[in-house]
Design an enzyme around this catalytic site. Structure first.
Site, PDB file in Angstrom:
ATOM      1  N   ASP A 113       0.852  -1.180   0.000  1.00  0.00           N
ATOM      2  CA  ASP A 113       0.000   0.000   0.000  1.00  0.00           C
ATOM      3  C   ASP A 113       0.895   1.239   0.000  1.00  0.00           C
ATOM      4  O   ASP A 113       1.841   1.306   0.780  1.00  0.00           O
ATOM      5  CB  ASP A 113      -0.869  -0.016   1.274  1.00  0.00           C
ATOM      6  CG  ASP A 113      -2.296   0.396   1.011  1.00  0.00           C
ATOM      7  OD1 ASP A 113      -2.486   1.500   0.467  1.00  0.00           O
ATOM      8  OD2 ASP A 113      -3.215  -0.370   1.359  1.00  0.00           O
ATOM      9  N   ASP A 220      -3.111   4.726  -2.256  1.00  0.00           N
ATOM     10  CA  ASP A 220      -4.184   5.253  -1.417  1.00  0.00           C
ATOM     11  C   ASP A 220      -4.617   6.667  -1.824  1.00  0.00           C
ATOM     12  O   ASP A 220      -3.767   7.506  -2.129  1.00  0.00           O
ATOM     13  CB  ASP A 220      -3.637   5.300   0.023  1.00  0.00           C
ATOM     14  CG  ASP A 220      -4.677   5.679   1.039  1.00  0.00           C
ATOM     15  OD1 ASP A 220      -5.568   4.856   1.297  1.00  0.00           O
ATOM     16  OD2 ASP A 220      -4.608   6.801   1.588  1.00  0.00           O
ATOM     17  N   GLU A 278      -6.615   4.186  -5.679  1.00  0.00           N
ATOM     18  CA  GLU A 278      -7.905   4.309  -4.995  1.00  0.00           C
ATOM     19  C   GLU A 278      -8.466   5.705  -5.263  1.00  0.00           C
ATOM     20  O   GLU A 278      -7.846   6.704  -4.902  1.00  0.00           O
ATOM     21  CB  GLU A 278      -7.730   4.098  -3.486  1.00  0.00           C
ATOM     22  CG  GLU A 278      -9.062   4.041  -2.768  1.00  0.00           C
ATOM     23  CD  GLU A 278      -9.023   4.615  -1.363  1.00  0.00           C
ATOM     24  OE1 GLU A 278      -9.886   4.262  -0.564  1.00  0.00           O
ATOM     25  OE2 GLU A 278      -8.132   5.442  -1.061  1.00  0.00           O
ATOM     26  N   HIS A 353     -11.086  -3.045   3.651  1.00  0.00           N
ATOM     27  CA  HIS A 353     -11.009  -2.683   5.069  1.00  0.00           C
ATOM     28  C   HIS A 353     -11.773  -1.405   5.402  1.00  0.00           C
ATOM     29  O   HIS A 353     -11.820  -1.018   6.556  1.00  0.00           O
ATOM     30  CB  HIS A 353      -9.535  -2.520   5.452  1.00  0.00           C
ATOM     31  CG  HIS A 353      -8.904  -1.391   4.688  1.00  0.00           C
ATOM     32  ND1 HIS A 353      -8.693  -1.445   3.319  1.00  0.00           N
ATOM     33  CD2 HIS A 353      -8.471  -0.167   5.078  1.00  0.00           C
ATOM     34  CE1 HIS A 353      -8.167  -0.301   2.915  1.00  0.00           C
ATOM     35  NE2 HIS A 353      -8.016   0.493   3.968  1.00  0.00           N
ATOM     36  N   ASP A 354     -12.340  -0.747   4.408  1.00  0.00           N
ATOM     37  CA  ASP A 354     -13.105   0.482   4.655  1.00  0.00           C
ATOM     38  C   ASP A 354     -14.611   0.257   4.545  1.00  0.00           C
ATOM     39  O   ASP A 354     -15.376   1.225   4.568  1.00  0.00           O
ATOM     40  CB  ASP A 354     -12.720   1.560   3.633  1.00  0.00           C
ATOM     41  CG  ASP A 354     -11.284   2.014   3.766  1.00  0.00           C
ATOM     42  OD1 ASP A 354     -10.738   1.965   4.884  1.00  0.00           O
ATOM     43  OD2 ASP A 354     -10.702   2.419   2.738  1.00  0.00           O
TER      44      ASP A 354
END
Ligand code: GLC
Ligand code: CA
Length: 599
Positions: A113, A220, A278, A353-354
């Site tokens: 990430d 990210d 993302e 994970h969000d």
């Protein structure tokens, strides 16, 4: 109907090359909650290494690790204090190197990430930057003087609202008497990408990891990195507060593309790396192609958010609203068609994970039977679309959202901010210092990020499901006795085995990865069905019952070449003969193959 002659439906997509990641399935690991090897309650690198055989058995090709760098964990590692070191909670650089080697030895790839819209407030760059207004690193972040309000009060430089709540996107720094921009939490100051030194420093980090042999990055919040010149105020959309939603101003500014091309050419392009950006608030239009088209040299693909936002009240953090199936169909149809027709590429995901767990949001966790069926149905859905496929840890088990927790048990920063802000407002409005907040549970149970972050349930008969021998950093989903990896691997009819089979089918059927997409019966409120067509491989029809009801579904004419169509896979034992009308049981999914779509 049988034998109806139709003209070919699609222009084949001849634009995509055969880069390795197109046919890959990526498994997303949330390291803190994956597997704890040393009993301190925190998942770690050695824990991941111990589960490589499990992942290999599932049939995934790439592992993506959420951030494991040094971080004070204000946003669980998305606030990085040192990009080139491993957080001791997770192990050492030697452990990481062993993980890389073991993953490669198992024939898989490893991606990391990359969080570079912001750093942690504890990063050395920020510590220097805030130390004085004349520090050479001052301009590495966005510092601005206060705006003075009508009554002489100190206001932030503009009225932007933070992405994480309804407060300001700026934070006052007492020491240097200026505000810094921080679109997420106050511990995540935004880097100033206008500064070429910042861009060079980011390239250096990326090359450091590529040199170490990683195979790519999930990047990210990347469409946040360009900020609009002059930081204009946002128009007033919510008259009840000073701070206004400003995503339309700070997301996707032109400069983002310039920065990304520069980054790509200085880093990724020199390696055979995969990249996925993302990017919330990117619609299926030219804007998306600008990020992913090969001619652009930016990203290989992006995580679009339209389906994730389908059940969210706009401009709220976690406000839940009902959604209807035709809307979901349109979203997927738009993305599938856009990328196919223009030579772009999709990423396929329903969880991370969000997000809340997909089976609870898009399927049903009402009964064990429905949960099992609908988790399989969603597995068939994702793995019969065109793009690179992503599975989030636990999704392969059909993990559901947490049931039965009280408000106090949730601990994610977004959930806590949501509760705190609602509570402050309620106190103001009612004068009751302790207002009842339990009505928020509905939103949080459905949409809270905590749902995706509970530790992996490895077995049903050990304390904490075998995730740790100590005290887990976060409580487990209480249902681990029924939903755990050991049970799933040992049961031929489990959600895990269903995923495994779907991945196997996908790997040998090019149509599923590369074919064109044609939505069938777009208005149907319960059935999501589509054709997949490829010029040089057999066509497929996918029929998914997104409801707990028995549905009689009439096969649309364009899909009705009965003699040529046979059933390949599904989530019920026995299946009727193919006919003009299919009787679908609750949450049933079926995959059909045509010898010839048009006879
Ligand atoms: C991304 C991450 C999320 C994080 C945010 C800020 O959306 O996935 O977990 O809180 O960016 O870095
Ligand atoms: Ca540990």
């Amino acid at each position: 109907m049988p034998g109806t002659k139709n003209p070919p439906l699609f222009i084949p997509n001849t634009n995509v090359d055969s880069r390795w990641w197109r046919e890959a399935t990526v498994y997303q690991i949330y390291p803190r909650s994956f597997c704890d090897s040393n009993g301190d309650g925190i998942g770690d690198i050695n824990g991941i290494i111990s589960k490589i055989p499990y992942l290999k058995n599932l049939g995934v090709d790439v592992l993506w690790l959420c951030p494991i760098y040094v971080s004070p964990q204000h946003d669980m590692g998305y606030d990085i204090a040192d990009y080139k070191s491993i957080n001791p909670d997770y192990g050492s650089m030697e452990d990481w190197e062993r993980l890389r080697d073991e993953v490669h030895r198992a024939g898989m790839k490893l991606i990391m990430d990359l969080v570079v819209n912001h750093t942690s407030i504890e990063h050395a760059w920020f510590i220097e930057s805030r130390s004085s207004r004349v520090n050479p690193k001052r301009d590495w972040y966005y510092w601005r003087p206060a705006r003075i309000g009508e009554d002489g009060e100190r206001l932030p430089p503009n009225n932007w609202r933070s992405f994480f709540g309804t407060g300001s996107a700026w934070e006052w720094d007492e020491g240097s008497q200026e505000f810094y921009l921080r679109i997420f939490t106050k511990e995540q100051p935004d880097l100033n990408w206008e500064n070429p030194e910042v861009r060079t420093a980011v390239q250096d980090i990326v090359n450091f990891w590529l040199e170490k042999g990683i195979d790519g990055f999930r990047v990210d919040a990347i469409n946040y990195i360009g900020k609009p010149p002059g930081f204009p105020d946002a128009a007033i959309a919510d008259p009840s507060t000073y701070y206004q939603p400003a995503m339309h101003l700070y997301l996707n500014v032109d400069a983002v593309h310039t920065y990304l091309r520069e980054l790509n050419l200085a880093t990724f392009a020199k390696y055979d790396a995969m990249t996925v950006g993302e990017t919330p608030y990117v619609p299926a239009t030219q804007m998306a192609l600008d990020y992913v088209h090969p001619s652009r040299n930016e990203f290989d693909m992006i995580f679009q958010w339209e389906h994730m936002d389908i059940d969210r009240i706009p401009d709220t953090l976690l406000g839940w609203k009902p959604w209807a199936l035709p809307e979901l169909k349109q979203i997927f149809s738009r993305w599938q068609t856009l990328m196919y027709e223009h030579g772009g590429w999709n990423s396929l995901y329903m969880e991370n994970h969000d997000q809340g767990r997909s089976v609870s949001r898009f399927g049903s966790d009402r009964t064990p039977e429905f949960r099992d069926l609908s988790a399989k149905m969603l597995a068939m859905f994702l793995s019969t679309l065109s793009g690179t496929l992503y599975i989030f840890q636990g999704q392969e088990l059909g993990m559901a959202n947490i049931k039965g927790w009280k408000l106090e048990e949730y601990n994610d920063v977004v959930t806590l901010t949501y509760i705190r802000e609602k509570k402050e407002r309620r106190i103001r409005e009612t004068n009751d210092p302790n207002p009842d907040m339990s009505d928020l549970l509905n939103d949080i149970q459905r949409k809270g990020r905590d749902n995706g972050r509970t530790p992996m349930p490895w077995t049903g008969n050990a304390p904490h499901a075998g995730f740790t021998t100590g005290t887990p950093w976060m409580a487990l989903n209480p249902d681990f006795a029924v939903c755990n990896a050991a049970a799933a691997v040992g049961d031929k009819t489990s959600v895990f085995q269903f995923w495994k089979e779907m991945l196997h089918i996908r790997s040998s059927w090019k149509t599923l990865v590369y074919g064109a997409f044609q939505l069938l019966a777009p208005g149907d409120m319960r059935v999501f069905a589509y054709l997949r067509v490829h010029p040089r491989a057999k066509a497929a029809m996918v029929v998914l019952n997104f409801s707990s009801e028995r549905v009689e579904w009439e096969v649309p004419e364009e899909a009705c070449n009965l003699a040529n169509c046979h059933h390949v896979f599904g989530n019920y034992n026995s299946v009727e003969e193919f006919g003009a009308c299919l009787i679908l049981r609750p949450w049933e999914c079926r995959l059909y193959k045509y010898e010839h779509l048009h006879s």
